[in-house]
Design a protein around this motif. Structure first.
Motif, mmCIF file in Angstrom:
data_model
loop_
_atom_site.group_PDB
_atom_site.id
_atom_site.type_symbol
_atom_site.label_atom_id
_atom_site.label_comp_id
_atom_site.label_asym_id
_atom_site.label_seq_id
_atom_site.Cartn_x
_atom_site.Cartn_y
_atom_site.Cartn_z
ATOM 1 N N ASP A 6 0.853 -1.191 0.000
ATOM 2 C CA ASP A 6 0.000 0.000 0.000
ATOM 3 C C ASP A 6 0.885 1.235 0.000
ATOM 4 O O ASP A 6 1.226 1.771 1.061
ATOM 5 C CB ASP A 6 -0.898 -0.024 1.242
ATOM 6 C CG ASP A 6 -2.032 0.972 1.170
ATOM 7 O OD1 ASP A 6 -2.335 1.598 2.220
ATOM 8 O OD2 ASP A 6 -2.603 1.162 0.087
ATOM 9 N N ASN A 28 -3.937 5.307 -3.224
ATOM 10 C CA ASN A 28 -5.116 6.149 -3.033
ATOM 11 C C ASN A 28 -4.656 7.593 -3.208
ATOM 12 O O ASN A 28 -3.443 7.849 -3.275
ATOM 13 C CB ASN A 28 -5.780 5.907 -1.673
ATOM 14 C CG ASN A 28 -4.877 6.201 -0.503
ATOM 15 O OD1 ASN A 28 -4.182 7.209 -0.494
ATOM 16 N ND2 ASN A 28 -4.849 5.303 0.469
ATOM 17 N N LYS A 83 -10.174 1.981 -8.525
ATOM 18 C CA LYS A 83 -10.662 2.097 -7.143
ATOM 19 C C LYS A 83 -11.796 3.126 -7.094
ATOM 20 O O LYS A 83 -11.663 4.237 -7.621
ATOM 21 C CB LYS A 83 -9.513 2.553 -6.232
ATOM 22 C CG LYS A 83 -9.374 1.765 -4.950
ATOM 23 C CD LYS A 83 -8.166 2.254 -4.158
ATOM 24 C CE LYS A 83 -7.982 1.467 -2.898
ATOM 25 N NZ LYS A 83 -6.869 1.986 -2.072
ATOM 26 N N PHE A 129 -11.532 -1.090 5.785
ATOM 27 C CA PHE A 129 -10.424 -0.393 6.455
ATOM 28 C C PHE A 129 -10.378 -0.778 7.937
ATOM 29 O O PHE A 129 -11.133 -0.238 8.750
ATOM 30 C CB PHE A 129 -10.600 1.113 6.328
ATOM 31 C CG PHE A 129 -10.162 1.707 5.024
ATOM 32 C CD1 PHE A 129 -10.234 0.997 3.831
ATOM 33 C CD2 PHE A 129 -9.675 3.012 4.976
ATOM 34 C CE1 PHE A 129 -9.841 1.557 2.622
ATOM 35 C CE2 PHE A 129 -9.274 3.588 3.770
ATOM 36 C CZ PHE A 129 -9.354 2.849 2.598
ATOM 37 N N ARG A 132 -8.764 2.098 10.611
ATOM 38 C CA ARG A 132 -9.579 3.290 10.899
ATOM 39 C C ARG A 132 -10.774 2.951 11.795
ATOM 40 O O ARG A 132 -11.266 3.808 12.521
ATOM 41 C CB ARG A 132 -10.037 3.945 9.601
ATOM 42 C CG ARG A 132 -8.857 4.489 8.806
ATOM 43 C CD ARG A 132 -9.257 5.396 7.675
ATOM 44 N NE ARG A 132 -8.101 5.709 6.837
ATOM 45 C CZ ARG A 132 -8.139 6.556 5.808
ATOM 46 N NH1 ARG A 132 -9.258 7.189 5.500
ATOM 47 N NH2 ARG A 132 -7.064 6.768 5.078
ATOM 48 N N ALA A 163 -7.617 -3.667 4.216
ATOM 49 C CA ALA A 163 -6.791 -2.459 4.079
ATOM 50 C C ALA A 163 -6.712 -1.712 5.400
ATOM 51 O O ALA A 163 -7.290 -2.143 6.400
ATOM 52 C CB ALA A 163 -7.393 -1.552 2.994
ATOM 53 N N SER A 164 -5.948 -0.607 5.361
ATOM 54 C CA SER A 164 -5.697 0.145 6.599
ATOM 55 C C SER A 164 -5.083 -0.793 7.641
ATOM 56 O O SER A 164 -5.485 -0.844 8.799
ATOM 57 C CB SER A 164 -6.999 0.749 7.139
ATOM 58 O OG SER A 164 -6.733 1.633 8.218
ATOM 59 N N ARG A 166 -2.220 -1.844 9.988
ATOM 60 C CA ARG A 166 -1.255 -1.028 10.745
ATOM 61 C C ARG A 166 -0.142 -1.843 11.393
ATOM 62 O O ARG A 166 0.886 -1.254 11.777
ATOM 63 C CB ARG A 166 -1.989 -0.255 11.856
ATOM 64 C CG ARG A 166 -3.133 0.614 11.364
ATOM 65 C CD ARG A 166 -2.683 1.893 10.730
ATOM 66 N NE ARG A 166 -3.806 2.688 10.217
ATOM 67 C CZ ARG A 166 -4.611 3.419 10.973
ATOM 68 N NH1 ARG A 166 -4.486 3.392 12.287
ATOM 69 N NH2 ARG A 166 -5.578 4.136 10.411
HETATM 70 O O1 G3P Z 1 -5.503 1.521 1.222
HETATM 71 C C1 G3P Z 1 -6.072 2.234 2.301
HETATM 72 C C2 G3P Z 1 -5.010 2.635 3.269
HETATM 73 O O2 G3P Z 1 -4.005 3.363 2.588
HETATM 74 C C3 G3P Z 1 -5.538 3.444 4.411
HETATM 75 O O3 G3P Z 1 -4.649 3.279 5.464
HETATM 76 O O4 G3P Z 1 -3.546 3.830 7.625
HETATM 77 O O5 G3P Z 1 -4.545 5.667 6.151
HETATM 78 O O6 G3P Z 1 -6.046 4.066 7.368
HETATM 79 P P1 G3P Z 1 -4.693 4.270 6.717
#
Ligand code: G3P
Length: 216
Positions: A6, A28, A83, A129, A132, A163-164, A166
């Protein structure tokens, strides 16, 4: 499980690709902006350094604008995945782009019902996500489990692209649940290979080998 990286950092993608750890890339608008490079130029470059799917996000918010931008993005390279945000306009665009055999990744998913609609719209990938949701004290990985159950109940072919991400615990949870893909920053992917006891054990082996004068 497939690993997508990512980022829009081409060097980081190339390094991980050479390690054989990258099955695709997601970007993104925030990641593209962080790269400081022209959108289409950096997306085209990413498509060159990996033969896996590369997600590039529209910035239009109406169906017609998404269709126009999506078709344009799909023309950059054969491995482009368009996307689209999980909105009613995004779902309408998803259905039409899918009918044109353009692969789609419906993103910014935060509920099982949203994921259900994306699958019905024919999305190639859904991007829930996790991080988040964790940020607002909702167990993000539970959403992955709910989507897995719903998709399996009805035989939806949409791939769950977690995604998201961490940290490595997110990756483990997604693998246990059966997400099809995780997309994570380069540092998180690299951290999956490390463990302090591995480092400590290797140091001890090498010290003992040296002490014993072992020759291999
Ligand atoms: O692909 C989605 C990702 O980039 C979002 O990650 O850590 O900004 O929630 P984040």
């Amino acid at each position: 499980m497939k690993f997508f990286v990512d980022t829009a950092d081409v060097d980081a993608i190339r390094d991980l690709h050479e390690l054989g750890l990258v099955d695709g890339v997601t970007t993104n608008p925030s990641l593209i902006g962080k790269s400081g490079r022209d959108f289409r130029e950096v997306v085209a470059k990413i498509c060159e350094v990996t033969d896996g799917p590369v997600s590039a996000e529209v910035i239009a918010t109406d169906e017609d604008g998404m269709l126009s931008q999506g078709r344009s993005l799909a023309g950059i390279a054969s491995n482009i995945v368009v996307k689209l945000p999980l909105t009613l306009e995004g779902l309408k665009a998803c259905r039409k782009l899918t009918a044109e055999n353009i692969r789609t990744n419906v993103t910014l998913c935060f509920s099982a019902n949203q994921a259900l609609l994306a699958a019905k719209a024919g999305a190639s990938y859904i991007s829930p996500f996790i991080g988040r949701l964790d940020d607002i004290h909702i167990e993000g990985t539970e959403l992955i489990g709910d989507i897995r159950t719903i998709y399996d109940n009805y035989g939806f072919e949409t791939e769950i692209l977690a995604a998201s991400i961490r940290n490595p615990l997110h990756v483990k949870a997604c693998a246990l649940i059966g997400a099809d893909v995780v997309t994570a920053p380069p540092a998180v992917i690299r951290s999956l290979a490390t463990h302090m006891l591995t480092d400590k054990g290797l140091d001890a082996f090498l010290a003992d080998a040296k002490k014993a004068g072992i020759k291999v």
